[in-house]
Write a protein that holds these residues in place. Structure first.
Motif, short mmCIF file in Angstrom:
data_model
loop_
_atom_site.label_atom_id
_atom_site.label_comp_id
_atom_site.label_asym_id
_atom_site.label_seq_id
_atom_site.Cartn_x
_atom_site.Cartn_y
_atom_site.Cartn_z
N GLY A 93 -3.74 -11.48 -12.18
CA GLY A 93 -2.83 -10.94 -14.07
C GLY A 93 -1.34 -11.50 -12.75
O GLY A 93 0.07 -11.73 -13.26
N GLY A 94 -0.98 -11.05 -11.05
CA GLY A 94 -0.05 -10.60 -10.50
C GLY A 94 1.07 -9.10 -11.00
O GLY A 94 1.82 -9.27 -10.51
N HIS A 95 0.37 -8.47 -12.33
CA HIS A 95 0.74 -6.59 -11.51
C HIS A 95 1.18 -6.36 -10.98
O HIS A 95 1.98 -5.45 -9.89
CB HIS A 95 0.22 -5.64 -13.08
CG HIS A 95 1.21 -4.62 -13.35
ND1 HIS A 95 1.94 -4.83 -13.74
CD2 HIS A 95 0.68 -3.72 -12.46
CE1 HIS A 95 2.43 -3.85 -14.02
NE2 HIS A 95 1.47 -2.70 -13.30
N TRP A 96 0.10 -6.73 -9.72
CA TRP A 96 -0.40 -5.54 -8.31
C TRP A 96 0.27 -6.66 -7.48
O TRP A 96 -0.60 -7.77 -7.36
CB TRP A 96 -0.83 -4.77 -7.99
CG TRP A 96 -0.56 -3.16 -9.26
CD1 TRP A 96 0.50 -2.70 -8.89
CD2 TRP A 96 -1.83 -2.82 -9.87
NE1 TRP A 96 0.49 -1.75 -10.06
CE2 TRP A 96 -0.93 -2.00 -9.88
CE3 TRP A 96 -3.00 -3.13 -10.42
CZ2 TRP A 96 -1.99 -0.54 -10.89
CZ3 TRP A 96 -3.30 -2.41 -11.49
CH2 TRP A 96 -3.22 -0.80 -11.81
N LYS A 97 1.41 -7.42 -6.65
CA LYS A 97 0.72 -7.99 -5.93
C LYS A 97 -0.11 -7.59 -4.46
O LYS A 97 -0.04 -6.67 -4.01
CB LYS A 97 2.27 -8.65 -5.19
CG LYS A 97 3.16 -8.69 -6.31
CD LYS A 97 2.90 -10.22 -7.23
CE LYS A 97 3.66 -10.65 -8.45
NZ LYS A 97 3.69 -11.78 -9.21
N SER A 138 -3.60 7.47 2.90
CA SER A 138 -2.85 6.50 2.57
C SER A 138 -2.23 6.23 1.22
O SER A 138 -1.62 6.24 0.63
CB SER A 138 -2.06 5.61 3.36
OG SER A 138 -1.27 4.60 3.52
N GLY A 139 -3.68 5.55 0.58
CA GLY A 139 -3.91 5.24 -0.61
C GLY A 139 -4.62 4.08 -0.82
O GLY A 139 -5.08 3.39 0.06
N THR A 140 -4.54 3.61 -1.90
CA THR A 140 -5.04 1.98 -2.23
C THR A 140 -4.22 0.87 -2.18
O THR A 140 -3.44 0.84 -2.70
CB THR A 140 -6.27 2.40 -3.37
OG1 THR A 140 -7.48 3.83 -3.44
CG2 THR A 140 -6.86 1.11 -3.72
N TYR A 141 -4.50 -0.36 -1.93
CA TYR A 141 -3.44 -1.03 -2.04
C TYR A 141 -4.65 -2.57 -2.26
O TYR A 141 -5.56 -3.01 -1.74
CB TYR A 141 -2.67 -1.55 -0.06
CG TYR A 141 -2.03 -0.25 -0.33
CD1 TYR A 141 -0.88 -0.40 -0.34
CD2 TYR A 141 -2.60 0.74 0.88
CE1 TYR A 141 0.09 0.96 0.47
CE2 TYR A 141 -1.93 1.68 1.64
CZ TYR A 141 -0.80 1.88 0.93
OH TYR A 141 0.27 3.32 1.71
N VAL A 142 -3.73 -3.42 -3.18
CA VAL A 142 -4.50 -4.89 -2.82
C VAL A 142 -4.06 -5.24 -1.52
O VAL A 142 -3.36 -5.95 -1.17
CB VAL A 142 -2.94 -5.78 -3.67
CG1 VAL A 142 -3.90 -6.88 -4.15
CG2 VAL A 142 -3.09 -5.16 -4.88
N ALA A 143 -5.03 -6.20 -1.22
CA ALA A 143 -5.68 -6.67 -0.31
C ALA A 143 -4.68 -8.33 -0.21
O ALA A 143 -4.96 -8.60 -0.84
CB ALA A 143 -7.26 -6.97 0.04
#
Length: 311
Positions: A93-97, A138-143
């Motif tokens: 939905g685009g909340h996390w790019k 570091s963390g979790t990121y959107v691919a």
């Protein structure tokens, strides 16, 4: 002036004095309160955490996010799968790019009220699907991007208005093994003493739900794919790879649909409880009379329509 009038005047003076005294006392207390607040903000940095309006607003936004993208609970869907669908819906939905960082695991657990283990399992599944990238320390990121199956001809889930005609499929290869014994695949492949290769995959349908898929073919007919590195098969259309290696085109497709209870393996890959009822789609392809491959797809309950036509 009589005694009654004197008593009345005395009461009036008493309450007047009390009002003035209470007003002065309130003023003094407020001045001391603000002085103490100023002192705490200057001398005790931890106090800022209670005044951090941006953090409170951020939590509020995240809570709204969970409510916005959370779907109705699907019967048999495990808690981590429910959270996985909510997070994937928020990403789509685009909340996390792409490239943006998700909140820490413990923060997600606090906001969603799921256990830390449930959050970790959901994030791990999304990472396995290629939707997230998890970096130690570091963390979790959107691919940044994912590979989807190009032009599916079997698992064609119909999109709604404003969506693609067929929903994208994102496969993740789980295992590859050679099988010497006979099984359900034998009816379709007719192996003559040679080994059959089975590639097991978890396929994410539009990042909404997962299905479990087994892809069977004869090892002697397609030695290249039987030995190819597994990482090269992620996101690949195995049917196209087989056709390219053999130079044989699919001329006939056969499919069967039945209702089954998922085994522990199928349920684990699909993210549902063992024994959940779902659909088994059996598909086979032929080049003339020559069998090419056979598929088993275990599809859990979902809200999408599946096109099973042969065109």
């Amino acid at each position: 002036m009589n005694a009654a009038d004197a008593a009345t005047i005395e009461k009036i003076n008493f309450f007047t004095v009390m009002r003035v005294s209470l007003g002065e006392l309130f003023t003094v207390l407020m001045l001391k309160y603000y002085s103490a607040i100023e002192h705490m903000s200057n001398m005790q940095p931890w106090y800022d955490t209670f005044r951090c309006r941006p953090e409170m607003n951020q939590n509020s936004v995240t809570n709204q996010l969970i409510d916005q993208y959370a779907r109705a609970v699907v019967p048999g869907l495990a808690k981590y799968a429910q959270l996985r669908e909510t997070l994937s819906a928020a990403i789509r939905g685009g909340h996390w790019k792409p490239g943006s960082q998700l909140p820490p695991e413990r923060e997600l657990a606090r906001l969603t009220r799921f256990s830390l283990g449930t959050v970790q399992r959901a994030l791990r599944d999304l990472a396995d699907e290629g939707l997230l990238v998890r970096t130690q320390g570091s963390g979790t990121y959107v691919a940044e991007g994912r590979a989807s199956i190009d032009a599916p001809i079997y698992l064609r889930f119909l999109g709604k208005e404003g969506e693609p005609r067929f929903l994208p499929l994102f496969p993740k290869v789980l295992t590859r093994e050679r099988i010497d014994e006979r099984g359900p695949w034998s009816e379709w492949l007719h192996p003559s003493g040679g080994a059959v290769v089975c590639i097991a995959r978890r396929i994410s349908v539009n990042a909404e739900f997962n299905l479990f898929n087994r892809f069977y073919f004869r090892a002697d007919a397609f030695p290249g794919i039987a030995a190819a590195p597994l990482e090269t098969l992620d996101g690949a259309n195995l049917k196209q790879l087989l056709s390219g290696e053999s130079n044989m085109l699919v001329t006939e497709m056969r499919q069967r649909i039945s209702f089954v209870k998922f085994s522990q393996v199928a349920a684990g890959a699909a993210g549902v409880k063992s024994g959940t009822g779902g659909m088994l789609l059996q598909s086979a392809a032929f080049a003339g009379r020559e069998p090419l491959y056979y598929l088993e797809s275990f599809i859990p309950p979902n809200n999408r329509r599946l096109d099973v036509s042969a065109s």
